[in-house]
Design a protein around this motif. Sequence first.
Motif, PDB file in Angstrom:
ATOM      1  N   CYS A  78      -5.271   0.373  14.271  1.00  0.00           N
ATOM      2  CA  CYS A  78      -5.341  -0.521  13.112  1.00  0.00           C
ATOM      3  C   CYS A  78      -4.185  -0.285  12.151  1.00  0.00           C
ATOM      4  N   SER A  79      -3.703   0.952  12.074  1.00  0.00           N
ATOM      5  CA  SER A  79      -2.587   1.254  11.180  1.00  0.00           C
ATOM      6  C   SER A  79      -1.341   0.464  11.536  1.00  0.00           C
ATOM      7  N   ALA A  80      -1.198   0.130  12.809  1.00  0.00           N
ATOM      8  CA  ALA A  80      -0.012  -0.595  13.256  1.00  0.00           C
ATOM      9  C   ALA A  80      -0.225  -2.097  13.335  1.00  0.00           C
ATOM     10  N   ALA A 113      -5.082  -4.014   3.037  1.00  0.00           N
ATOM     11  CA  ALA A 113      -6.344  -4.304   2.358  1.00  0.00           C
ATOM     12  C   ALA A 113      -7.540  -4.056   3.255  1.00  0.00           C
ATOM     13  N   ILE A 114      -7.373  -4.234   4.556  1.00  0.00           N
ATOM     14  CA  ILE A 114      -8.446  -3.952   5.509  1.00  0.00           C
ATOM     15  C   ILE A 114      -8.413  -2.491   5.921  1.00  0.00           C
ATOM     16  N   LEU A 115      -7.220  -1.976   6.172  1.00  0.00           N
ATOM     17  CA  LEU A 115      -7.078  -0.606   6.655  1.00  0.00           C
ATOM     18  C   LEU A 115      -7.633   0.418   5.672  1.00  0.00           C
ATOM     19  N   THR A 116      -7.458   0.174   4.373  1.00  0.00           N
ATOM     20  CA  THR A 116      -7.898   1.123   3.352  1.00  0.00           C
ATOM     21  C   THR A 116      -9.402   1.373   3.412  1.00  0.00           C
ATOM     22  N   GLN A 124       1.353   3.828   9.219  1.00  0.00           N
ATOM     23  CA  GLN A 124       1.201   3.049   7.991  1.00  0.00           C
ATOM     24  C   GLN A 124       2.514   2.986   7.224  1.00  0.00           C
ATOM     25  N   CYS A 125       3.189   4.119   7.126  1.00  0.00           N
ATOM     26  CA  CYS A 125       4.466   4.155   6.395  1.00  0.00           C
ATOM     27  C   CYS A 125       5.521   3.302   7.087  1.00  0.00           C
TER      28      CYS A 125
END
Length: 312
Positions: free
Chosen positions: A224-226, A231-234, A284-285
């Motif tokens: 999911c990070s990629a 807003a969803i990942l958090t 994420q970064c």
Amino acid sequence: MRIARLLACPAGVSLTYFALAAGSIAFGRFTGGVAMAWIASAVLAGRLLHLPEHRWMPWLVGSGIASFIATGLWGFGWLAAFPFAIINILEAIGAAIIWRRITKAFWPYETLEWIASFYVGIGLTIPLLSGGAAASTAWVVHGQPVIDNFTRWIIGHSLGLLACLPVFHFIYGRLGRGRSFLPPRDMLPLTALVVGTFVLLTVTVFSLDMRALLVFPLVYLVVCSATVPSAILTQLPLLLIMIGGGMTVAGMGPIAGMDWPMGDRVQFFQLYIGVTVLTSLPLQCERAKRVLEMRKMRARIVELENQSQAVF
């Protein structure tokens, strides 16, 4: 949104800090020493990141009072409450300052350097300094063992900052601008699919006493990070903490089945959360970096088009 600004104001942050600090102290002191899980510093640091330093004082005072009351009522008592409040507030200040310094130095083009500095500066250096001060205070006031408290403090506070500071940085970045940190309406179908699948997966994993299954929420979060918006990942790490932590404390799942004291099981769960978030953080970064580059590229294209139209 008025609610968003209330949550981000000094009173809102202080109440959140108090709730998390009181919960950690009341239920996380399994050995009678320092709390073995700590998220409150990540909350305060996450809010400070979005404020100029000359405006920090109301948030620092409010959270300091919250820490003082929580320690006095459920922790080491009123004699130790003031020094522990100072230590906790300085920890959050240190994390916020380091985040700002490394972001100014490395973001967004040197993400690997930023991540390494985040791990070493916020995940290691800050808890080492605050842990030494806290363990010494507990020894002076109550004769508590220094090494045991020092070790538990480092694990709890380090993993709390590493796992939760990126989450609260995003949340307070939205709330401070009067916006909701929840996904917008046009993302509701994707949000329902991603979050619903993650909740089902997490509940299933923590319903079974099979430790190998712990890898699946980790892999899901990495994927999911990629692929999904921030807003969803958090929401996913917070859901993992609430569902997995709640079920572990209730005696369910692979971590609860370990033949360890409850405090060690809770810190192992916190380590699991930390590893999960840290595994996904580089992706994420990198994704955030690409989004910024795409925005700059589009802005540059629009600027060139406008210049071309002006010429002709």
